[in-house]
Design a protein around this motif. Sequence first.
Motif, PDB file in Angstrom:
ATOM      1  N   TYR A 374       0.835  -1.201   0.000  1.00 35.76           N
ATOM      2  CA  TYR A 374       0.000   0.000   0.000  1.00 35.76           C
ATOM      3  C   TYR A 374       0.873   1.255   0.000  1.00 35.76           C
ATOM      4  CZ  TYR A 374      -2.979   3.738   1.717  1.00 35.76           C
ATOM      5  OH  TYR A 374      -3.621   4.940   1.862  1.00 35.76           O
ATOM      6  N   ARG A 377       2.553   1.821  -3.369  1.00 36.45           N
ATOM      7  CA  ARG A 377       1.624   2.377  -4.361  1.00 36.45           C
ATOM      8  C   ARG A 377       1.419   3.867  -4.122  1.00 36.45           C
ATOM      9  NH1 ARG A 377      -1.124  -2.584  -3.592  1.00 36.45           N
ATOM     10  NH2 ARG A 377      -2.561  -1.597  -2.104  1.00 36.45           N
ATOM     11  N   ARG A 378       1.318   4.265  -2.836  1.00 38.34           N
ATOM     12  CA  ARG A 378       1.160   5.690  -2.519  1.00 38.34           C
ATOM     13  C   ARG A 378       2.384   6.478  -3.003  1.00 38.34           C
ATOM     14  NH1 ARG A 378      -1.565   9.073  -1.724  1.00 38.34           N
ATOM     15  NH2 ARG A 378      -0.852   9.990   0.264  1.00 38.34           N
ATOM     16  N   GLN A 380       4.350   5.722  -5.491  1.00 41.91           N
ATOM     17  CA  GLN A 380       4.291   5.812  -6.949  1.00 41.91           C
ATOM     18  C   GLN A 380       3.260   6.828  -7.398  1.00 41.91           C
ATOM     19  OE1 GLN A 380       5.733   1.622  -8.781  1.00 41.91           O
ATOM     20  NE2 GLN A 380       3.644   1.565  -7.976  1.00 41.91           N
ATOM     21  N   ASP A 381       2.122   6.881  -6.703  1.00 43.25           N
ATOM     22  CA  ASP A 381       1.075   7.843  -7.076  1.00 43.25           C
ATOM     23  C   ASP A 381       1.573   9.282  -6.899  1.00 43.25           C
ATOM     24  OD1 ASP A 381      -0.631   5.790  -7.660  1.00 43.25           O
ATOM     25  OD2 ASP A 381      -1.704   5.861  -5.736  1.00 43.25           O
ATOM     26  N   ILE A 382       2.270   9.540  -5.787  1.00 38.97           N
ATOM     27  CA  ILE A 382       2.723  10.906  -5.490  1.00 38.97           C
ATOM     28  C   ILE A 382       3.862  11.324  -6.415  1.00 38.97           C
ATOM     29  CG2 ILE A 382       3.833  12.375  -3.747  1.00 38.97           C
ATOM     30  CD1 ILE A 382       2.323  10.705  -1.624  1.00 38.97           C
ATOM     31  N   THR A 383       4.830  10.428  -6.633  1.00 33.84           N
ATOM     32  CA  THR A 383       6.010  10.786  -7.431  1.00 33.84           C
ATOM     33  C   THR A 383       5.778  10.651  -8.924  1.00 33.84           C
ATOM     34  OG1 THR A 383       6.908   8.535  -7.356  1.00 33.84           O
ATOM     35  CG2 THR A 383       7.541  10.057  -5.570  1.00 33.84           C
ATOM     36  N   GLY A 384       4.840   9.796  -9.296  1.00 35.19           N
ATOM     37  CA  GLY A 384       4.615   9.557 -10.717  1.00 35.19           C
ATOM     38  C   GLY A 384       5.676   8.651 -11.328  1.00 35.19           C
ATOM     39  N   ASP A 386       7.783   4.783 -11.496  1.00 36.02           N
ATOM     40  CA  ASP A 386       7.563   3.345 -11.378  1.00 36.02           C
ATOM     41  C   ASP A 386       8.703   2.724 -10.584  1.00 36.02           C
ATOM     42  OD1 ASP A 386       7.063   0.665 -11.642  1.00 36.02           O
ATOM     43  OD2 ASP A 386       7.111   0.647 -13.844  1.00 36.02           O
TER      44      ASP A 386
END
Length: 415
Positions: A374, A377-378, A380-384, A386
């Motif tokens: 979790y 994934r957070r 990756q979502d914030i930084t953009g 992979d």
Amino acid sequence: MKRWSRRARPGGEALQSLVDGLAEELGRSVVLDDPLVRMICTSRHFGDEDPVRVRTLLQGIADDEAIRYVLAQGVARWTGPGVLPGRDDLGLRPRYCVPIRERGHLLGILMVVAAKPLTPADTEAIDRAARAVAAEMYAERLASDADEERTRRLVHHLVGSEVTLRWAAHRCLLDEGLLPAGPHAVVTGVAVAGQRGPSGHVSVALRGALEPFRRTRTARGLAAVDQDRAVLVQVFETEPTDEDLDLQSRGIVRSLRTFLDADAVPLVGVGGRRTGLADAWISHDQARVALRAARRLPRLEGIGDWERLGEYAVLLQLPDSALDGALLPKPLRRLLDGGGNARLEETLRCFLENAGSVPRTAEALEVHRTSLYYRLRRIQDITGLDLDDGAHRLVLHLGLRLWDLLQEPGEGHRP
């Protein structure tokens, strides 16, 4: 009555005679210390000895705690005689102290055990002796200053950028037997920040802290001191281990903390291990980088070692003017600027330092893998970015190392 005494250093017979003469006239124990409260010479006892004096005679130097106490009373700043209060917990009786000064230089401290009050005749005798001691010490100072300046110049030329001067200094040091050619050369840089004491006291403290390392069981060395920084060049008979040099560095820091104010921040940078004195300049350049690491990375506790800097050794080649927030990758900045993301930063660090291994990261953080997924994934979502992409992980890892170098001591990793 025990009649312990400690004779003067070689060439200090005149000082020893002055100290002995004053002690006999007063019927009291007398000691002459240098500005760092290290004994130069002392008289015999007169039944007024205390535990500090006895230990100093047996050890050849006062305990660190006793030295810190004396210096904390500001004796090095006194412009005239005064009484140093006793400390029962240290085993220290009161001392009548006279700073030995000549032409603005603090040369030493003359101390008389004052278990009983001094008479006007006593203080007059002490004043006469102090003037004679000052004249003798100043003459010694002039002679030693000339030698020290020559050594300082040779050391700076040896580790400098000018090839001709470097080789000339190298040949001179070998010809005069001041340093051996090899087989293992190491340069250590030392600096002091934040000291608020009297002018010149830092350089005196640096000389005192480095003096024990000019000749050790396994090494010969020379030091060059310039105000608040110094360079120590050493040639070892056998290659020193990381632990050997770490122990030496901690000894330097410990001495400086004893001799200087509580606000002073001693910093040590150890250069790489070279195969001979001719390559000491390379170790010196590396020591300068290690010293920057000691200043910028609080977790190093004031000691940087080139051989253990890893990727920081590369990043610290950047000038100070370039080490600012503009270097941080934007994806990482978004993570750091997102308030409350300290846990995600910790997770990212641990994940990257464990080579992207989820099992090892979960174990290190003591979290369930589901929770770790979790968090990742957070991130990756914030930084953009992979986290399965090696190039993306490199950007984040490099950014975190830069972020470490941008922190002020005590700030931790707060954005």
